[in-house]
Scaffold this active site. Sequence first.
Site, PDB file in Angstrom:
ATOM      1  N   LYS A  93      55.533  12.573  59.229  1.00 28.42           N
ATOM      2  CA  LYS A  93      56.413  11.617  59.914  1.00 28.42           C
ATOM      3  C   LYS A  93      56.353  11.893  61.407  1.00 28.42           C
ATOM      4  O   LYS A  93      56.105  13.021  61.821  1.00 28.42           O
ATOM      5  CB  LYS A  93      57.855  11.787  59.431  1.00 28.42           C
ATOM      6  CG  LYS A  93      58.735  10.576  59.701  1.00 28.42           C
ATOM      7  CD  LYS A  93      58.557   9.498  58.659  1.00 28.42           C
ATOM      8  CE  LYS A  93      59.402   8.281  58.946  1.00 28.42           C
ATOM      9  NZ  LYS A  93      59.426   7.359  57.807  1.00 28.42           N
TER      10      LYS A  93
HETATM   11  P1  NAD Z   1      64.020  -1.603  61.548  1.00 22.90           P
HETATM   12  O1  NAD Z   1      64.054  -1.005  62.896  1.00 22.90           O
HETATM   13  O2  NAD Z   1      63.135  -2.768  61.285  1.00 22.90           O
HETATM   14  O3  NAD Z   1      65.508  -2.019  61.102  1.00 22.90           O
HETATM   15  C1  NAD Z   1      66.606  -1.162  61.149  1.00 22.90           C
HETATM   16  C2  NAD Z   1      67.839  -2.037  60.999  1.00 22.90           C
HETATM   17  O4  NAD Z   1      69.000  -1.229  60.886  1.00 22.90           O
HETATM   18  C3  NAD Z   1      68.085  -2.963  62.190  1.00 22.90           C
HETATM   19  O5  NAD Z   1      68.493  -4.222  61.694  1.00 22.90           O
HETATM   20  C4  NAD Z   1      69.220  -2.296  62.935  1.00 22.90           C
HETATM   21  O6  NAD Z   1      69.980  -3.201  63.710  1.00 22.90           O
HETATM   22  C5  NAD Z   1      70.000  -1.764  61.753  1.00 22.90           C
HETATM   23  N1  NAD Z   1      70.965  -0.715  62.051  1.00 22.90           N
HETATM   24  C6  NAD Z   1      70.827   0.402  62.790  1.00 22.90           C
HETATM   25  N2  NAD Z   1      71.984   1.109  62.786  1.00 22.90           N
HETATM   26  C7  NAD Z   1      72.858   0.400  62.029  1.00 22.90           C
HETATM   27  C8  NAD Z   1      74.205   0.600  61.622  1.00 22.90           C
HETATM   28  N3  NAD Z   1      74.880   1.676  62.000  1.00 22.90           N
HETATM   29  N4  NAD Z   1      74.775  -0.329  60.817  1.00 22.90           N
HETATM   30  C9  NAD Z   1      74.098  -1.411  60.412  1.00 22.90           C
HETATM   31  N5  NAD Z   1      72.828  -1.645  60.753  1.00 22.90           N
HETATM   32  C10 NAD Z   1      72.217  -0.744  61.545  1.00 22.90           C
HETATM   33  O7  NAD Z   1      63.697  -0.401  60.531  1.00 22.90           O
HETATM   34  P2  NAD Z   1      63.129  -0.501  59.056  1.00 22.90           P
HETATM   35  O8  NAD Z   1      61.662  -0.339  59.123  1.00 22.90           O
HETATM   36  O9  NAD Z   1      63.742  -1.670  58.366  1.00 22.90           O
HETATM   37  O10 NAD Z   1      63.701   0.861  58.439  1.00 22.90           O
HETATM   38  C11 NAD Z   1      65.023   0.952  57.896  1.00 22.90           C
HETATM   39  C12 NAD Z   1      65.095   2.175  57.003  1.00 22.90           C
HETATM   40  O11 NAD Z   1      64.108   2.073  55.971  1.00 22.90           O
HETATM   41  C13 NAD Z   1      64.805   3.516  57.682  1.00 22.90           C
HETATM   42  O12 NAD Z   1      65.549   4.522  57.043  1.00 22.90           O
HETATM   43  C14 NAD Z   1      63.326   3.731  57.408  1.00 22.90           C
HETATM   44  O13 NAD Z   1      62.951   5.097  57.473  1.00 22.90           O
HETATM   45  C15 NAD Z   1      63.259   3.206  55.979  1.00 22.90           C
HETATM   46  N6  NAD Z   1      61.917   2.805  55.536  1.00 22.90           N
HETATM   47  C16 NAD Z   1      61.171   1.907  56.207  1.00 22.90           C
HETATM   48  C17 NAD Z   1      59.922   1.530  55.711  1.00 22.90           C
HETATM   49  C18 NAD Z   1      59.080   0.474  56.357  1.00 22.90           C
HETATM   50  O14 NAD Z   1      58.036   0.123  55.777  1.00 22.90           O
HETATM   51  N7  NAD Z   1      59.443  -0.086  57.490  1.00 22.90           N
HETATM   52  C19 NAD Z   1      59.441   2.119  54.538  1.00 22.90           C
HETATM   53  C20 NAD Z   1      60.245   3.028  53.855  1.00 22.90           C
HETATM   54  C21 NAD Z   1      61.485   3.360  54.362  1.00 22.90           C
END
Ligand code: NAD
Length: 419
Positions: free
Chosen positions: A105
């Site tokens: 990561k």
């Molecule tokens: P992203 O940046 O696209 O979205 C994150 C979202 O969370 C945004 O809408 C942001 O406004 C919101 N957010 C942040 N703090 C917040 C809060 N306190 N309350 C409500 N909303 C809040 O990120 P993502 O890629 O969607 O990732 C989200 C989660 O999923 C992370 O934990 C990431 O590690 C995990 N993840 C992502 C992927 C991927 O393919 N992108 C894969 C596996 C896991």
Amino acid sequence: MSKAGVFAMALEQLESAAKRLKISDSTLRVLSHPERELTVSCPVVMDDGRIEVFTGHRVQHSNARGPCKGGIRFHQSVTLDEVKALAMWMTWKCAVVNIPYGGGKGGVQVDVTKLSKEEIRRLTRRYTVSIMPIIGPHKDIPAPDVGTNAETMGWIMDTVSMFQGSTVLDIVTGKSIDLGGSLGRREATGRGVMFNTLELLKRLDMQPCRTKVAVQGFGNVGSVSADLLHRQGCRILAVSDVTGAYYHPDGLPIPDMIEYCKTTRHNVLDGFSAPGVSKIDMNDIFGLDVDVFVPAALEKQITIDNVDKIKARAIIEGANGPTSPDAERVLLKKGKYVVPDILANSGGVVVSYFEWVQSIQSFFWDEEEVNKNLQNVIVRSFEAVWKVAQEEKTDLRNAAMMIAVKRVAQAVEERGIFP
Ligand code: NAD
């Protein structure tokens, strides 16, 4: 919410599975330490001529089963402790769905909302060069995470290619389709959340059309999860992002909300309005009368301080590490189900694996094939985890961890310790 001790939380989960599996102390010691941690300082010339220095990390937890794999996060709260935890979770995630990767990561401590696109591009390129000695198509393959996307991956791919003197498509996944990305990759994590939710609903004798859902986070994972569950007939009563939470007692117009986000600078819901939709307090999303809660924002969102509010029968962890271990114990005691992150959000890395395979072979699949293969992997992995949970009379996280840790421990032991 404090992120202190996220790695301690990951270690606690590992130790719990290792104890049940009777893993030797020596192997547990190996698995408890990331193989490599790199911290870099990235000076960037800002648009006004100032030089800012951003701290970044890349952690490789284990390459026992294959090259390290894991996203890159751009967020103001990134710490080495957090990146270490996320790298370890990637090892288990790749192992539970049985794809030939280890876990890694990366992250840069930066609030991207305060930077121009050109500044983000310069930061990405500088960070890429700083971690270049340890990444590579057969060493460690980055992907998008919070605050990064297909465009960021394109800049990383281009930077590495400039140094290599040829185009290195397989250095990252989550690229745009034009740059050799895979069809279905952008939606893959949310699609995996949807498949996991349907598998659980089936086993709980619940119909999607009678299922009420709340989703925290409306980025890549949250918005696609909400959209695909909505298309399966679920009613999405609430969603939230960093700008606020939105509620409709009969179900939100998710496709309109996704279209609205595209019109805002940082893809946020701020300012969205529609008949019957009300803005609610951000923290109220935890206590709504729903059947399924999908945390899809950041880690440590469900904690001992708010766990008692949760009415949902099932928590599907779209985010990594959203539930603290003490909060999870409370949920389990109440008979609730937690589909753990390493399974629930594994769709992203599964299709990243498909993308890597396609990039290496320069032979690309159609979207139907990608989605079908993803479904097969998720359904098979969910079934395996469910079966172990029943046989071992344990919860789904412990079951998933037992499958994953066993596979990685076996690889470590069979390879032996060098020299
Ligand atoms: P992203 O940046 O696209 O979205 C994150 C979202 O969370 C945004 O809408 C942001 O406004 C919101 N957010 C942040 N703090 C917040 C809060 N306190 N309350 C409500 N909303 C809040 O990120 P993502 O890629 O969607 O990732 C989200 C989660 O999923 C992370 O934990 C990431 O590690 C995990 N993840 C992502 C992927 C991927 O393919 N992108 C894969 C596996 C896991």
